[in-house]
Write an enzyme that holds these catalytic residues in place. Structure first.
Site, short mmCIF file in Angstrom:
data_model
loop_
_atom_site.label_atom_id
_atom_site.label_comp_id
_atom_site.label_asym_id
_atom_site.label_seq_id
_atom_site.Cartn_x
_atom_site.Cartn_y
_atom_site.Cartn_z
N HIS A 213 2.35 1.15 -6.96
CA HIS A 213 1.75 0.41 -5.72
C HIS A 213 0.54 0.84 -5.76
O HIS A 213 0.44 1.89 -5.00
CB HIS A 213 2.99 0.88 -4.85
CG HIS A 213 3.71 0.07 -3.98
ND1 HIS A 213 3.62 -1.23 -3.78
CD2 HIS A 213 5.47 0.30 -4.32
CE1 HIS A 213 5.22 -1.78 -3.30
NE2 HIS A 213 5.73 -1.16 -3.94
N CYS B 213 4.88 -4.85 -7.79
CA CYS B 213 5.92 -4.67 -7.57
C CYS B 213 6.61 -5.99 -7.48
O CYS B 213 7.32 -6.30 -8.37
CB CYS B 213 6.00 -3.51 -6.13
SG CYS B 213 7.80 -2.54 -5.71
N GLU C 93 -1.98 -0.26 -4.36
CA GLU C 93 -2.85 -0.07 -2.98
C GLU C 93 -2.66 0.88 -2.22
O GLU C 93 -3.05 1.66 -1.51
CB GLU C 93 -2.71 -1.71 -1.82
CG GLU C 93 -0.87 -1.13 -1.54
CD GLU C 93 0.55 -1.06 -3.01
OE1 GLU C 93 0.51 -2.11 -3.83
OE2 GLU C 93 1.36 -1.27 -2.34
#
Ligand code: MN
Length: 246
Positions: free
Chosen positions: A221, A115, A223
């Site tokens: 993202h 990001c 994660e």
């Protein structure tokens, strides 16, 4: 000898904690740390403010770098005046991450930017950003699907990867859905990058440097997508594997 448990340096940033009378603290979202741990790496959190010599030493001790998401990069660093919608600029974090990114790119140290991280990689190499997509590049859908309206793993739009790219090999699929929590984006590409994934509106969603062992940036993202079979740990596992192969 290949390192079985590579050490991945992750820059932190400055925040304030109400728990400690608004004292300054170093911050980093735990999903980044947990993803590296689950992928077999050892996260090493890097404080803001190291001098250049300390950072150069640090870059010799880590096996790779992860750049996390966060606020906007100071636009004066890519030659622009601040846009009214600019938010959460942290010049100390910019300085740390830009220096570390340049060291990693110069030394062939594996680096993954997430990001804000893809934007740091681009600015570190002379690229520019859209400072505010809704006003500067209005499109058919929003890239700003932020919490709390949207869960962190909300798949906001598809991306199409470039056939034969490192990203396409890691993902194992040509198109896939991604979450999207950004109001800025890649405008002019920095030196050395290929755009290897695009959103349906044409926005660059991933870049990689074909002359580097592992230099990859993604606008989404990952994660927050570990629980989705089409994503899982694959980007983090690829970073850790690249770090272990050095
Ligand atoms: Mn997006």
């Amino acid at each position: 000898m290949a390192n079985a448990r590579p050490i991945i340096g992750i820059p932190t940033w400055s925040d304030r904690s109400a728990l400690y009378h608004n004292a300054p603290i170093h911050a980093l979202g735990q999903p980044y740390v947990h993803a590296i741990q689950r992928a077999g790496g050892i996260p090493l959190l890097i404080p803001v403010g190291p001098d250049e010599e300390s950072l150069q030493t640090l870059a010799t001790r880590v096996d790779g770098v992860l750049l996390a998401g966060g606020g906007d990069v100071d636009p004066t660093l890519y030659g622009q005046d601040p846009h009214p919608a600019l938010r959460d600029v942290d010049r100390a974090r910019d300085d740390l991450e830009l220096s570390l990114a340049r060291l990693a790119l110069h030394r062939g140290l594996p680096i993954l930017g997430i990001c804000r991280g893809i934007q740091v990689l681009n600015v570190a190499t002379g690229g520019t950003l859209y400072q505010d997509l809704p006003s500067e590049r209005p499109g058919p859908f929003s890239h700003g699907c932020f919490q709390p309206q949207f869960p962190p793993d909300h798949l906001a739009h598809e991306v199409a990867s470039e056939p034969g790219s490192l990203l396409a090999r890691i993902m194992g699929q040509a198109t896939f859905g991604v979450n999207s929590r950004h109001h800025q984006g890649i405008h002019r590409l920095g030196k050395g990058w290929n755009a290897v994934a695009h959103a349906p509106d044409g926005l660059v969603e991933a870049v990689e440097n074909p002359d580097h062992p592992f230099a990859l940036g993604v606008q989404w993202h990952p994660e927050n997508l570990l629980g989705l079979p089409e994503h899982g740990l694959c980007l983090f596992a690829a970073l850790v594997a690249a770090c272990g192969a050095r």
